[in-house]
Enzyme design. Structure first.
Site, PDB file in Angstrom:
ATOM      1  N   HIS A 132       0.974  -0.913  -0.121  1.00  0.00           N
ATOM      2  CA  HIS A 132       0.178   0.031  -0.105  1.00  0.00           C
ATOM      3  C   HIS A 132       0.878   1.228  -0.130  1.00  0.00           C
ATOM      4  O   HIS A 132       1.284   1.752  -0.999  1.00  0.00           O
ATOM      5  CB  HIS A 132      -1.046   0.039   1.151  1.00  0.00           C
ATOM      6  CG  HIS A 132      -1.950   1.163   1.239  1.00  0.00           C
ATOM      7  ND1 HIS A 132      -2.128   1.714   2.364  1.00  0.00           N
ATOM      8  CD2 HIS A 132      -2.378   1.874   0.460  1.00  0.00           C
ATOM      9  CE1 HIS A 132      -2.906   2.863   2.339  1.00  0.00           C
ATOM     10  NE2 HIS A 132      -3.231   2.819   0.926  1.00  0.00           N
TER      11      HIS A 132
ATOM     12  N   CYS B 198      -0.626   0.164   9.584  1.00  0.00           N
ATOM     13  CA  CYS B 198      -0.753   1.713   9.287  1.00  0.00           C
ATOM     14  C   CYS B 198      -2.271   1.873   8.619  1.00  0.00           C
ATOM     15  O   CYS B 198      -2.919   2.693   9.131  1.00  0.00           O
ATOM     16  CB  CYS B 198       0.195   1.753   7.945  1.00  0.00           C
ATOM     17  SG  CYS B 198       1.982   1.876   8.718  1.00  0.00           S
ATOM     18  N   HIS B 199      -2.618   0.894   7.733  1.00  0.00           N
ATOM     19  CA  HIS B 199      -3.928   1.168   7.113  1.00  0.00           C
ATOM     20  C   HIS B 199      -4.752  -0.064   7.295  1.00  0.00           C
ATOM     21  O   HIS B 199      -5.775  -0.150   6.362  1.00  0.00           O
ATOM     22  CB  HIS B 199      -3.809   2.060   5.717  1.00  0.00           C
ATOM     23  CG  HIS B 199      -3.134   3.061   5.755  1.00  0.00           C
ATOM     24  ND1 HIS B 199      -1.552   2.958   5.514  1.00  0.00           N
ATOM     25  CD2 HIS B 199      -3.295   4.268   5.904  1.00  0.00           C
ATOM     26  CE1 HIS B 199      -1.129   4.241   5.536  1.00  0.00           C
ATOM     27  NE2 HIS B 199      -2.366   5.079   5.688  1.00  0.00           N
ATOM     28  N   GLY B 200      -4.541  -1.140   7.976  1.00  0.00           N
ATOM     29  CA  GLY B 200      -5.076  -2.062   8.039  1.00  0.00           C
ATOM     30  C   GLY B 200      -5.377  -3.216   6.751  1.00  0.00           C
ATOM     31  O   GLY B 200      -6.470  -3.694   6.295  1.00  0.00           O
TER      32      GLY B 200
ATOM     33  N   PRO C 175      -6.465  -1.832   2.000  1.00  0.00           N
ATOM     34  CA  PRO C 175      -6.281  -0.983   0.820  1.00  0.00           C
ATOM     35  C   PRO C 175      -5.144  -1.547   0.084  1.00  0.00           C
ATOM     36  O   PRO C 175      -5.200  -0.974  -1.139  1.00  0.00           O
ATOM     37  CB  PRO C 175      -5.929   0.236   1.384  1.00  0.00           C
ATOM     38  CG  PRO C 175      -5.461  -0.137   2.924  1.00  0.00           C
ATOM     39  CD  PRO C 175      -5.974  -1.363   3.562  1.00  0.00           C
TER      40      PRO C 175
END
Lengths: 429, 187, 284
Positions: free
Chosen positions: B127, B151-153, B166
């Site tokens: 990502h 960080c963003h799953g 993501p």
């Protein structure tokens, strides 16, 4: 700010017209170093060195910015980072040698530019301001070069930093505090290295700014010329472009041949072997000398070996600074109405004595501090001060100059129709 | 004086470029060529230096790596995860229908023949480049038992394929080879 | 006013510097010579190249790879016991003509400092191509203690850190000799004391390094070249020239291309300048 016959910038291209209205940068360049700047038509090749000095400044900034991308200003790794540049960075050896030799050639060019000014009295009115700014540029360049030489953190770097900051230590009462403040330590170490790097990066841009002032001031009276006779009419001048761009282009090409010969064939000839030994605070090299371009001033520094009221060390420091500061006063020390050394027989002789004197100082500055070099440099130092402060004012009063040509045109072409009406029809050069 | 400078601007249409103009053009062009060649060192000095290039392979000894264990190593200044997959993890990875995945790759695509239990992936979330968790003991392995980027799953499965979140692609498998049964060379 | 002050200042500096000159001159006249002659002045000799010269010396330089490999062998088997080579990585040896596999094998022959991966303690491990040549001593104190208080310098840059460095290394290695009777007579202080050796190519004539190359055949060259002392010194000086400046050959070769271009450009610039100025020479 220029002669009435200067060509005017007249863009025909609509884009350039638009730009000229909104931001007349092309007009500025056109008037500064383009066809819009009328220049005396008789400039010799000695007038090439101003443009060459500008080229050297750009060269040093470009290669310097490149080196700064790879250099590490830390006393533990600075030496190795320079070797990293030499060995691992693509073209790093070329960048470093171009920068190191670029500094030397910068000084060669500056010295020739200054000596040109001496011979043709370029410092005289109405060009005093150009000269004063020029001396400031010279001082800034010396400071920048000194700090740059410290960065590789070799033996000469370290001991150079120690000796030069030690000069400030000679100032009575506050000297030691100033020295410690300059270094940020008792001796050159990481703090000093870091601040020298910071200033070494900053000062070239300051120099570039002052150079713009130098050129600005130049454009008020216009360039001097080898006869020293001021421009009188349009026939005395040629537009800078294409005449002097072509001449400077040739000068640049010749300059680059000499420069490239050093960079590629003898890149370390102007350096000192000891600077390939990492800095060692416990061991002083057998011969501590600055870079060659400081030799004459270093000789003056070392010439004072006798305590007279003030300690010898302080006399040396005062004399060294005075030897450059005296240049600031040249426009007022030399009152001769004639500028060019061509028409000043006595002045001309002493000019060449000064050149020999500076060569002797140069030689002594690079030699071991032992006899007979010290005695020779003492005589040479005495002459140096006598020349600027005593001889120059006196000969400018007693000298009988040779007859001047009526105009630049007459000097170049042998005749000037206006001269027929005038009173002076002197010999042409 | 007026006539002295005009020639440079005069274009002689009949016989094209005249000799004198030619020399001036050639001189300026030569300067331009010199300038362009000067750009080569100025530009290439910024690309990787020799020491960086030389440091571009990493050799790992995995003899002590038991099934279920992972090691973190450094490859080109970035983390690389080497995991010795358990049979359960291999089965879990193979149970997934490859066509349903965002980035369709089977476990076999992502390992070397004869060493299907050794999964080597860059520890760089596809990502935005964070380092996913799951390689060290006790770290969260995410919903699919592989790696999880905090960080963003982004959740990666036991074959380090993107399953949720993501990240656009699976964790990258660097080029590597086995030089012996217990030694791998990455890069 | 400025001129008056200037003349006074000028005379002031002149007066002081002439005082200094006078006191210096008195001293010189009193002692009857400028500088007392020292043993260094009298007995130091200028370094010289080996008689057969070097392929990298001159205007068309090239590396003699076989020679560099022999020089490396001398460094490895003789010099490396006391001298480091810390700017050089094993990977650089590929420039001497070794293959990648040979470089890797050679690196593994060396022991470099490492870290025990289980305990974190300092340990040693075989070298990798990316490692740099290990220093023979952990620090200067250890180096000084092992060498009679003289720290053996790193050799990476030796040929650039001395005037005429390649010749210096060669001359120093072949220049050990017994001090002459004249030296002993005139400068008894310069006769080497215990642990020092006379060498006229060394700056102060007394060197703490024992002659490192003493007997022919001290190194058995892999390529079968006869390893005379002169040959070994020649080869190791060549190797150290390479370590100091690996870019030397490339630099000079590029230099000729640049020179050719610049001379061409100068001729064109000269012709162009003549063309442009021809217009100005015409009378209006």
């Amino acid at each position: 700010m220029s002669f009435p016959w200067a060509k005017q910038y007249e863009p025909t291209n609509p884009l350039m017209k638009y730009l000229d209205e909104k931001l007349p940068l092309p007009r500025l360049v056109y008037n500064a170093v383009g066809a819009g700047y009328p220049v005396p038509r008789n400039l010799s090749y000695m007038w090439n060195f101003g443009v060459l000095a500008g080229f050297c400044l750009v060269l040093q900034i470009v290669t310097g910015v490149v080196l700064a991308m790879h250099y590490a200003a830390n006393d533990a790794v600075a030496f190795d980072s320079v070797e990293h540049i030499m060995r691992d960075v693509n073209w790093g050896w070329l960048m470093r040698y171009a920068h190191a030799n670029g500094a030397s050639f910068f000084f060669i060019v500056i010295y020739l530019h200054i000596f040109r000014g001496f011979y043709y009295s370029s410092y005289k009115a109405p060009r005093e301001m150009i000269w004063l700014i020029g001396v400031v540029i010279f001082l800034l360049t010396m400071a920048t070069a000194f700090m740059g030489y410290v960065l590789p953190w070799g033996q000469m770097s370290f001991w150079g930093a120690k000796v030069i900051t030690g000069l400030f230590g000679a100032i009575p009462l506050v000297g030691e505090s100033i020295q410690v403040w300059l270094l940020g330590g008792y001796a050159p170490d990481n703090a000093a290295l870091n601040r020298f790097f910071s200033l070494h990066f900053l000062l070239p841009f300051v120099i570039a700014g002052v150079v713009i002032l130098h050129i600005w001031a130049l454009h008020i009276p216009g360039s001097s010329n080898p006869t020293g006779v001021e421009v009188k009419s349009e026939s005395d001048t040629l537009p800078f472009h294409p005449y002097y761009t072509a001449k400077d282009g040739l000068g640049l090409a010749v300059f680059l041949i000499f420069y490239a010969a050093f960079v590629f064939f003898m890149p370390n000839a102007l350096g000192h072997p000891d600077n390939y030994i990492p800095a060692n605070p416990l061991s002083t090299p057998a011969l501590i000398v600055p870079e060659w371009y400081f030799y004459p001033f270093y000789a003056i520094l070392r010439a004072f070996t006798f305590d007279f009221i003030l300690p010898a060390q302080l006399w040396g420091v005062l004399a060294m600074f005075a030897s450059i500061l005296v240049w600031f006063f040249l426009p007022w020390l030399d009152k001769s109405p004639v500028r060019s050394g061509r028409y000043r027989p006595l002045f001309r002789k002493f000019f060449w004595v000064l050149m020999v004197d500076m060569a002797v100082l140069f030689y002594c500055g690079g030699a071991h501090a032992e006899e007979p070099y010290i005695m020779i440099s003492q005589i040479a130092t005495a002459y140096y001060f006598l020349h600027f402060l005593v001889i120059l004012p006196i000969i400018s009063s007693i000298e009988k100059p040779e007859p001047l040509p009526f105009s630049i045109t007459e000097a170049v072409l042998g005749s000037d129709e206006k001269a027929a009406q005038g009173d002076s029809a002197g010999t042409a050069a | 004086m007026a006539t002295t400078t005009d020639t440079a601007d005069t274009v002689v249409a009949e016989d094209g470029v005249r000799r004198r103009d030619f020399i001036e053009i050639a001189a300026v062009a030569t300067a331009g060529v010199g300038g362009i060649f000067t750009l080569i060192p100025l530009i290439s000095q910024m690309s990787m230096s020799k020491d960086v290039l030389a440091d571009s392979t990493t050799e790992l000894d995995i003899s002590a790596l038991e099934p279920g264990q992972s090691i973190k190593a450094i490859f080109r200044k970035q983390p690389v995860f080497v995991r010795n997959l358990t049979q359960a993890e291999i089965d879990a990875a193979n149970a997934v229908d490859v066509d349903d995945l965002r980035d369709a790759e089977s476990l076999a695509d992502r390992t070397l023949e004869g060493h299907e239990n050794i999964l080597v992936v860059m520890g760089v979330c596809t990502h935005l480049g964070c380092v996913p968790l799951g390689a060290a003991q006790g770290e969260i392995k995410g919903e699919f038992g592989g790696y999880f980027c905090p960080c963003h799953g982004s959740h990666y499965d036991t074959a380090a394929r993107i399953r949720k979140g993501p990240a656009p692609t699976n964790l990258e498998v660097p080029e590597y080879t086995f030089t012996s049964d217990t030694t791998i060379v990455i890069g | 006013m400025i001129r008056l002050v200037g003349i006074l200042v000028g005379l002031g500096f002149t007066f002081v510097v002439l005082l200094a000159f006078g006191s210096g001159a008195l001293t010189v006249m009193g002692q009857g010579y400028f500088v007392e002659e020292t043993a260094e002045h009298a007995f130091h000799e200028e370094a010289h190249m080996p008689a057969e010269g070097y392929s990298f010396d001159g205007l068309m330089p090239s590396w003699d790879l076989a020679q560099l490999q022999r020089g490396y062998q001398v460094y490895k088997e003789v010099c490396s016991a006391c001298h480091g080579l810390n700017q050089i990585a094993f990977r650089n040896l590929d420039e001497l003509g070794y293959t990648e596999a040979e470089v890797k094998a050679e690196a593994a022959n060396w022991v470099v400092p490492g870290i025990n991966q289980d305990t974190g303690e300092a340990t040693t491990r075989p070298g990798l191509p990316t490692d740099y040549f290990p220093d023979p001593y952990a620090n200067d104190i250890m180096a000084a203690a092992a060498n009679n208080n003289a720290i053996p310098p790193d050799l990476s840059l030796m040929t650039k850190a001395r005037h005429n460095g390649t010749a210096y290394v060669y001359s120093l290695l072949t220049g050990y000799q017994e001090p002459s009777a004249e030296l002993a007579e005139r400068f008894p202080d310069s006769v080497p004391g215990p642990g020092l050796y006379h060498n006229p190519y060394f700056a102060n004539l007394n060197l703490a390094m024992a002659p490192p190359l003493t007997t022919d055949g001290q190194v058995t060259y892999a390529d079968g070249t006869e390893a005379t002392v002169d040959q070994m010194a020649t080869d190791v000086a060549a190797f150290l020239t390479w370590t100091a400046e690996p870019s030397l050959v490339d630099r000079v070769r590029l230099g000729w291309i640049v020179m050719g271009f610049l001379i061409f450009a100068t001729i064109l610039a000269w012709l162009a300048k003549k063309q442009v100025w021809a217009k100005a020479k015409r009378k209006d």
